[in-house]
Design a protein around this motif. Structure first.
Motif, short mmCIF file in Angstrom:
data_model
loop_
_atom_site.label_atom_id
_atom_site.label_comp_id
_atom_site.label_asym_id
_atom_site.label_seq_id
_atom_site.Cartn_x
_atom_site.Cartn_y
_atom_site.Cartn_z
N LEU A 394 1.06 -1.41 -0.09
CA LEU A 394 0.23 -0.55 -0.30
C LEU A 394 0.88 1.62 -0.12
O LEU A 394 0.08 2.39 -0.45
N THR A 395 2.32 1.27 0.06
CA THR A 395 2.99 2.53 0.10
C THR A 395 2.45 3.03 -0.92
O THR A 395 2.44 4.36 -0.43
N PRO A 396 3.13 3.09 -2.50
CA PRO A 396 2.37 3.89 -3.29
C PRO A 396 0.82 4.57 -3.36
O PRO A 396 0.87 6.27 -3.38
N ILE A 397 0.21 4.19 -2.04
CA ILE A 397 -0.60 4.79 -2.44
C ILE A 397 -1.01 5.83 -1.46
O ILE A 397 -1.33 6.42 -1.54
N ILE A 398 -0.38 4.73 0.13
CA ILE A 398 -0.52 5.85 1.30
C ILE A 398 -0.06 6.93 0.90
O ILE A 398 -0.15 7.90 1.34
N LYS A 399 1.40 7.17 -0.38
CA LYS A 399 2.02 7.95 -0.52
C LYS A 399 1.44 8.46 -1.58
O LYS A 399 1.89 10.54 -0.65
N THR A 445 4.41 10.54 -8.05
CA THR A 445 3.01 10.62 -8.42
C THR A 445 3.14 9.80 -9.25
O THR A 445 2.93 8.24 -9.54
N GLY A 446 4.53 9.98 -10.20
CA GLY A 446 3.88 8.96 -11.76
C GLY A 446 4.80 7.86 -11.64
O GLY A 446 4.64 7.19 -11.88
N ILE A 447 6.38 8.08 -10.35
CA ILE A 447 7.26 6.82 -9.91
C ILE A 447 6.19 6.06 -8.97
O ILE A 447 6.62 4.78 -9.24
N GLN A 448 5.25 6.48 -7.96
CA GLN A 448 4.67 5.87 -7.46
C GLN A 448 3.09 5.40 -8.20
O GLN A 448 3.39 3.42 -7.95
N SER A 449 3.74 5.94 -9.40
CA SER A 449 1.83 4.19 -10.12
C SER A 449 2.98 3.20 -11.22
O SER A 449 1.65 2.04 -10.76
N LEU A 450 4.16 3.67 -10.97
CA LEU A 450 5.09 2.84 -11.87
C LEU A 450 4.91 2.10 -10.93
O LEU A 450 5.05 1.20 -10.81
N ASP A 451 5.26 2.38 -9.14
CA ASP A 451 5.73 0.99 -9.05
C ASP A 451 4.42 0.25 -7.90
O ASP A 451 4.59 -1.04 -7.93
N LEU A 452 3.34 0.54 -8.32
CA LEU A 452 2.47 0.33 -7.49
C LEU A 452 1.66 -0.80 -8.96
O LEU A 452 2.18 -2.31 -8.46
N LEU A 453 2.14 -0.70 -10.30
CA LEU A 453 1.55 -1.16 -11.49
C LEU A 453 2.49 -2.58 -11.59
O LEU A 453 2.79 -3.40 -11.64
N CYS A 454 3.98 -1.67 -11.88
CA CYS A 454 4.60 -2.27 -12.23
C CYS A 454 5.45 -3.27 -11.37
O CYS A 454 5.45 -4.28 -11.51
N ARG A 455 5.57 -3.06 -9.68
CA ARG A 455 6.13 -3.96 -8.66
C ARG A 455 5.78 -4.33 -7.61
O ARG A 455 5.41 -5.62 -7.71
N LYS A 456 4.40 -3.49 -7.25
CA LYS A 456 3.65 -3.95 -6.13
C LYS A 456 3.11 -4.83 -6.20
O LYS A 456 2.56 -5.94 -5.15
N VAL A 457 1.92 -5.13 -7.22
CA VAL A 457 0.91 -5.32 -7.08
C VAL A 457 1.60 -6.97 -8.08
O VAL A 457 0.50 -8.36 -7.20
N PRO A 458 2.10 -7.56 -8.71
CA PRO A 458 2.76 -8.39 -9.47
C PRO A 458 4.05 -8.96 -7.94
O PRO A 458 3.76 -10.20 -8.41
N PHE A 462 2.01 -11.62 -6.24
CA PHE A 462 0.39 -11.09 -6.06
C PHE A 462 -0.17 -10.83 -4.77
O PHE A 462 -1.05 -11.02 -4.01
N LYS A 463 1.22 -11.47 -3.77
CA LYS A 463 0.48 -11.84 -2.30
C LYS A 463 -0.39 -10.37 -1.75
O LYS A 463 -1.59 -10.62 -1.23
N GLY A 464 0.32 -9.42 -2.22
CA GLY A 464 0.31 -8.54 -1.33
C GLY A 464 -1.04 -7.55 -1.75
O GLY A 464 -2.71 -7.15 -1.02
N TYR A 465 -1.02 -7.57 -3.38
CA TYR A 465 -2.34 -7.46 -3.90
C TYR A 465 -3.57 -8.29 -3.56
O TYR A 465 -5.02 -7.33 -2.84
#
Lengths: 601, 601
Positions: A394-399, A445-458, A462-465
């Motif tokens: 969740l960190t990129p979303i909380i940020k 925000t752009g960097i956070q969005s790539l962190d979320l979609l390309c790193r954190k989700v998969p 997909f554990k965290g997701y």
């Protein structure tokens, strides 16, 4: 009477009703605490905020730090405020008793700090960065380093920074050129230039402990060759006293649109022989260590953005209740006295939107702090792991969410005040300027969005997701049992189902198509995920409020709870449907931006 | 080389291709003009902007006007810039030759002024208010008043203001308390306090001509008892020389977040015997007269907002093309050199969004200026009437859409620059602050939305509304004939059909339900109508570009035209679908805000 800095009732709602922090007192670490001690911490923070910070808000804004070519000048009121916080023991309220801390749960400390952060906005950045600096050294430094650099920071004698960004590299940390050479005695000498170093120079503390990213000579290029060093402004003698000046020079100050309580500096390290530096942990692992601090800083950025939004909301609410102007459309008598502007539906819309954004954002941040507590102190290892997994996800979303929507809330606070909101007789224009930094620093925000979609989700299959989605679906189930919430529970379920479909579609596409194109709508994905997360937190708030109203329908708090339910309705009607639009852009791999050749612009 | 103030190619596209202003030269009033004379006006404006205004932009921002209790101090560079504009004859380029003007079409003048307004932002406000002040007196004043007050303003010797708002009334003009008493000689004496008077005091001109709303003693309460007066700072002798000081005193300056080139003042009229005042037209018709000036000012506000957005876009575009940082997601080689940030799809998204907002907003304003020209000089009376009807209808949208979305464009300009965008080494943070005033002054967005939905739409049996919709449907028809535009023409048609359904639903509901509730989503209606209007203007731009590409597919302008088509696609994919969401809120009479009791917040 001045407008409240934040709503005490709301903070109590979050801490004691929604997040039930009293239940934490069953954990060994927090066993000496109870509601009384939590309240006491809030009381102290509120008192300091009202005495030291609220009165100087405007003065801090109008007197940004100056540099005379030799040293930085900061108005003395800032030091007085920081000293009051230090004297109250609030520098590191979550730290162990033996380190001089209060051993408060992070979520409780955050509740108390709400008053301070909202009133002092950026000038408390000196202390929060110091706290994060200590946490990093505690996690990865040697016992000697902890003794030498953490202890005086915990005591408030030294302050800390993080020094990452360089003029030529910006967000591209892999390109940094600051380098370090190892000396025979095991220390290093660092040379290079850093920019955007918050709190990089001042006379507020005896010493400044910089955590500096640099490349050891001969190390790999790119992010894999980065190491982390402690580089103090003054060397420290073996007896702990402050010794001679290290080669850390202030190259200049940045003149920011807002956030003038906190210096932003350009620093030059080692202009002659190199600045004396001490390696943290092992060579080439610097970026991994720094992420420890960055993740913490990202949650702090989100929290600060939420609080700036909250305090702007309270200010404009107070104004709207007391400012008579105009009449309702339905008023038949043009000679009737003007109504207070809160009576105008469009003004109420702007206030309700602010409530939905700011309290939604703050709920998200407190949830993050709760996860951070659980990560450390949950009863079982699997609960700790679970919390850690979700927090990391969740960190990129909380940020980002508070950083993107907090300024929109502050924009509406200005609009409620009209012309009065645009001039410095009221603080709402300052909040607007202060909050604008948050979508930029600690990763845009752009960097956070790539962190979320390309790193954190998969990540990790997909554990965290999955874990986080399960949490949200659980709330859907429980809310279904409240008749008045069924409609909204169903809406949340529908958007969650859509989120899953969008996620699958975009990640599938990334396997076969150009990933620069496939991920070009990552900010829309972040918007979508963020809005669904906030809707979930609003449904949880409405659940708590509904239960309370069912229990005692005509309590003193009836209006408060109605407000929570109403803000939930606003968010579900006016905001949540936008997620379908964003989802379509992502799912359909809308390529309007990607296809645009730079020369066409 | 500094970034261009605005894109000359784009201005030429609008003037000569889309709005075909050369065709105006067949009209008698403009018969001496041709493309050469239009270009010459633009050249002069560009030269003055580059010589006088661009170099002082930051200085103006950092040195807001000050008041020493006696007089206002303004940095001398502002007067130098204004003098250059006056010397070039650009004070009133649309005015008759015999009044010293250039008799330019308003749309051509607006194209030329683009450079000046974008570079000087608010400091040209002194001249544009003066121009609007003259236009009002010319329309409603006596020949003697025109001779005495307009002539010296047209010559740049006097400046003008409008003085409406009072501390206790704000936007509720009906509550104003400034009053006037008639003297035996036919003049009046005015007493009262006014706030937010732009250009209310300074030494930039020999005299200041205030147009002041006041109530003649004994007049009706409410808006029907308001009269309009000329109240000069200095009385003027019969020979036209400046005489003794009138009772107009500066009570204070407002300290604005931006727009520091233009003073905002509190004025006190007639503290002793009353300020000498001259009635314009008849008693009790003041508000109607003032609307003449207000409507003009509203279009100027929209134009200023669009230009501040345009110049921010150009600046961030220039930056993005020259700033290397990071690598593409698809880059396999972490050691490859960094790419310029314009290569990152998310940066291109932020640039394309700015292009869509700022050029869309400017197209809307130029369309408004074209209507203003047609209102005065179209070949037939029915064409004049038609233009007048549409202009009157569209004014709230021309004022609001650029004011709401221009700042969002400037927000993205900051984001493109990252941390550099937040500090004053670049002007984008100033543009962001400057533009934030526009949703407030000359009627807030909330007020404009009620003007649109409750007044302008149903006015004269829906005449303006129908006429404007017909214009948009006509474009749908013509765009259908371009194969590449058919899809977008259909999308526009669908949203227009939906707009009609929403309009009918909300106005029907207003007949039976509480109108405060029914109209509580008026801002969503304004958003919807505004976005559809901008989509229409983008489709028109894409039509022009497509035709040009069909004609000469590989011209030098190929990239430029591709950019226009791409921005249209962006707007249709990413923005236009939002109108369904806004429309639903309006159509369903979403009552979340209306239902919120003030005590619940």
């Amino acid at each position: 009477m001045p407008a409240p800095i934040v709503s005490r009732r709301d903070i109590e709602f979050f801490l004691y009703e929604m997040f039930d922090i009293e239940s934490l007192t069953t954990r060994e670490r927090y066993q000496d605490h109870d509601r009384e001690s939590f309240d006491a911490a809030i009381d102290i923070a509120q008192a300091i905020a009202e005495k030291y910070y609220l009165p100087i808000q405007s003065k801090v804004d109008r007197n940004e730090p100056t540099f005379d070519g030799n040293k930085v000048h900061i108005i003395p009121e800032i030091k007085a405020g920081l000293d009051a916080v230090i004297a109250a023991g609030l520098t590191a309220p979550t730290t162990d008793y033996e380190m001089g801390g209060m051993q408060l749960p992070q979520i409780a400390a955050s509740g108390a700090f709400a008053y301070l952060s909202a009133a002092a906005s950026t000038s408390l950045g000196y202390l929060s960065l110091t706290h994060a600096n200590c946490n990093l050294i505690e996690a990865y430094g040697s016992p000697e380093q902890i003794e030498k650099w953490v202890t005086p920071q915990r005591e408030g004698r030294f302050f800390g920074t993080m020094a990452m960004t360089e003029p030529g590299a910006g967000s591209g940390l892999g390109d940094l050129t600051t380098f370090a050479t190892k000396e025979e005695d095991g220390t290093y000498r660092v040379k290079g230039n850093k920019i955007w170093i918050s709190g990089g120079d001042h006379d507020l503390s005896e010493n400044i402990v910089h955590l500096v990213l640099a490349r050891v000579k001969g190390a790999a290029r790119g992010v894999k060759g980065i190491s982390l060093f402690i580089v103090p402004k003054f060397l420290v003698n073996n007896d702990g006293t402050v010794g001679q000046r290290n080669e850390v020079a202030l190259a200049g100050l940045f003149h920011k649109m807002g956030g003038r309580g906190h210096t932003s500096t350009a620093l030059s390290f080692g202009e002659q022989d190199g600045a004396v530096a001490y390696l943290v942990g092992e060579e080439n692992k610097g970026l991994m260590y720094m992420f420890h601090m960055m993740n913490e800083a990202r949650i702090l950025v989100g929290t600060g953005a939420a609080l700036t939004a909250l305090t702007g909301f309270q200010y404009s609410l107070d104004y709207a209740k007391g400012r008579p102007q105009g009449r309702l459309l339905s008023s038949k008598d043009p000679l009737a006295p003007p109504v207070n502007i809160i009576e105008h539906p469009d003004v109420r819309r702007m206030l309700l939107t602010q409530k939905a954004y700011s309290e939604g954002a703050y709920a998200l941040c407190l949830y993050g702090h709760q996860l951070a507590d659980d990560e450390k102190t949950a009863p079982t290892e699997s609960e700790k792991k679970h919390a850690s997994t979700i927090l990391n996800f969740l960190t990129p979303i909380i940020k980002s969410w508070p950083s993107e929507w907090g300024p929109k809330s502050n924009d509406l606070a200005i609009q409620v005040l009209g012309g009065h909101g645009y001039v410095n007789e009221h603080p709402v224009e300052m909040f607007y300027r202060d909050n604008r930094l948050n979508p930029i620093h600690e990763g845009t925000t752009g960097i956070q969005s790539l962190d979320l979609l390309c790193r954190k989700v998969p990540m990790n299959d997909f554990k965290g997701y999955q874990a986080f989605l399960t949490e949200m679906y659980d709330t859907v189930d429980s809310a279904q049992s409240h008749e008045k919430l069924q409609l909204y529970a169903q809406q949340l379920k529908d958007t969650l189902d859509n989120l899953k479909a969008v996620t699958t579609a975009v990640l599938d596409a990334s396997k076969t198509q150009n990933i620069d194109m496939v991920f070009s709508n990552s900010v829309s994905y972040l918007n979508m995920f963020g809005h669904i997360t906030i809707a979930w937190l609003w449904l949880r708030q409405a659940e708590v409020a509904s239960k309370a109203l069912d229990k005692t329908p005509h309590s003193d708090d009836e209006k408060f709870y109605n407000g929570k339910i109403q803000a939930m309705k606003y968010f579900f009607n006016s905001e949540l449907p936008l997620t379908y639009h964003w989802g379509n852009l992502v799912k359909n791999i809308d390529s309007a931006s990607f296809d645009t050749h730079p020369d066409w612009l």
